[in-house]
Write a protein that holds these residues in place. Structure first.
Motif, short mmCIF file in Angstrom:
data_model
loop_
_atom_site.label_atom_id
_atom_site.label_comp_id
_atom_site.label_asym_id
_atom_site.label_seq_id
_atom_site.Cartn_x
_atom_site.Cartn_y
_atom_site.Cartn_z
N ILE A 102 55.40 -40.67 -7.60
CA ILE A 102 54.52 -41.70 -6.79
C ILE A 102 55.13 -43.13 -6.94
CG2 ILE A 102 52.23 -42.21 -6.22
CD1 ILE A 102 51.50 -39.37 -6.99
N VAL A 103 55.19 -43.48 -7.90
CA VAL A 103 55.70 -44.75 -8.09
C VAL A 103 56.84 -44.93 -7.52
CG1 VAL A 103 56.22 -46.46 -9.72
CG2 VAL A 103 54.38 -45.07 -10.41
N THR A 104 57.86 -44.13 -7.60
CA THR A 104 59.23 -44.04 -6.91
C THR A 104 59.26 -44.33 -5.64
OG1 THR A 104 60.06 -43.10 -8.78
CG2 THR A 104 61.59 -43.37 -7.09
N ALA A 105 58.16 -43.37 -4.82
CA ALA A 105 57.82 -43.35 -3.43
C ALA A 105 57.35 -44.49 -3.14
CB ALA A 105 56.88 -42.15 -3.07
N ILE A 106 56.53 -45.32 -3.74
CA ILE A 106 55.93 -46.57 -3.43
C ILE A 106 57.17 -47.61 -3.23
CG2 ILE A 106 54.48 -48.56 -4.07
CD1 ILE A 106 52.63 -46.35 -5.41
N VAL A 107 58.15 -47.55 -4.05
CA VAL A 107 59.25 -48.56 -4.37
C VAL A 107 60.13 -48.08 -2.97
CG1 VAL A 107 61.41 -49.12 -5.48
CG2 VAL A 107 59.33 -48.72 -6.73
N GLY A 108 60.29 -47.01 -2.70
CA GLY A 108 60.96 -46.53 -1.46
C GLY A 108 60.22 -47.01 -0.27
N VAL A 109 58.91 -47.02 -0.06
CA VAL A 109 58.31 -47.39 1.13
C VAL A 109 58.25 -48.83 1.11
CG1 VAL A 109 56.00 -47.68 2.13
CG2 VAL A 109 56.62 -45.53 1.20
N SER A 110 58.14 -49.55 0.05
CA SER A 110 58.32 -50.98 -0.09
C SER A 110 59.61 -51.49 0.37
CB SER A 110 57.99 -51.58 -1.50
OG SER A 110 57.96 -52.75 -1.47
N LEU A 111 60.74 -50.78 -0.05
CA LEU A 111 61.82 -51.47 0.63
C LEU A 111 62.35 -51.28 1.68
CD1 LEU A 111 64.23 -49.86 -2.73
CD2 LEU A 111 63.80 -52.14 -1.94
N THR A 112 61.89 -49.94 2.37
CA THR A 112 61.94 -49.80 3.69
C THR A 112 61.28 -50.63 4.62
OG1 THR A 112 62.18 -47.44 3.14
CG2 THR A 112 61.97 -47.89 5.49
N GLN A 113 59.91 -50.90 4.33
CA GLN A 113 59.14 -51.80 5.04
C GLN A 113 59.61 -53.40 4.78
OE1 GLN A 113 56.73 -54.31 4.34
NE2 GLN A 113 57.07 -54.18 2.31
N SER A 114 60.14 -53.46 3.85
CA SER A 114 60.83 -55.01 3.65
C SER A 114 61.88 -55.21 4.51
CB SER A 114 61.08 -55.39 1.98
OG SER A 114 62.23 -54.63 1.67
N ALA A 115 62.73 -54.33 4.77
CA ALA A 115 63.71 -54.63 6.04
C ALA A 115 63.24 -55.02 7.16
CB ALA A 115 64.57 -53.35 5.82
N LEU A 116 62.13 -54.47 7.55
CA LEU A 116 61.67 -54.95 8.79
C LEU A 116 60.76 -56.07 8.83
CD1 LEU A 116 60.59 -51.24 9.96
CD2 LEU A 116 62.88 -52.43 10.30
N THR A 117 59.94 -56.34 7.71
CA THR A 117 58.94 -57.67 7.58
C THR A 117 59.74 -58.62 6.96
OG1 THR A 117 58.09 -56.77 5.51
CG2 THR A 117 57.17 -55.81 7.68
#
Length: 137
Positions: A102-117
């Motif tokens: 779940i922690v890894t998934a949070i990192v994945g989501v964070s990296l993905t959204q950071s590309a946009l924001t």
């Protein structure tokens, strides 16, 4: 989109896709997740990533820093890479519970959204640790 944002988008997307494939198809997909984490970590020090060549051919430009020391993007790669490796590794090699991913998934989501924001928590941590800000070229 900058080259660094594209790298974060790709890394986050591959992390999330490999976690889904690992959970629903075969746990060996977690090795791809670990590879992304390792690649994020090493790219912070070497400046080399397999995707950079492709993104440069697509015309994306890297952010620059007229400073000494490491940039916030490098700090983000170190932080994200370590978190991914230190969560996937125990699941793969020490039979830790998959809930750790779940922690890894949070990192994945964070990296993905950071590309946009343009922002993620690891960027704030990197800045607090003294990594230098970059500017669009």
């Amino acid at each position: 989109m900058s080259l660094n944002a594209a790298l974060r988008l790709m890394a986050g997307s591959v992390i999330l896709a490999s976690l889904v494939l690992g959970y629903y198809m075969n746990a060996n997909w977690y090795y791809l997740t670990g590879f992304v984490g390792l690649n994020l970590f090493q790219s912070a020090f070497t400046g080399w990533c397999p995707a950079v060549f492709i993104f440069q051919k697509l015309g994306l430009k890297a952010e620059s820093c007229n400073c000494e020391g490491m940039t916030i993007n490098q700090g983000l790669h170190i932080i994200a890479g370590c978190v991914v490796m230190f969560t996937v590794g125990p699941v793969l090699f020490l039979q830790a519970p998959q809930a750790l991913l779940i922690v890894t998934a949070i990192v994945g989501v964070s990296l993905t959204q950071s590309a946009l924001t343009g922002w993620c928590p690891a960027m704030m941590v990197a800045k607090l640790l003294g990594f230098k800000s970059t500017q669009a070229s």
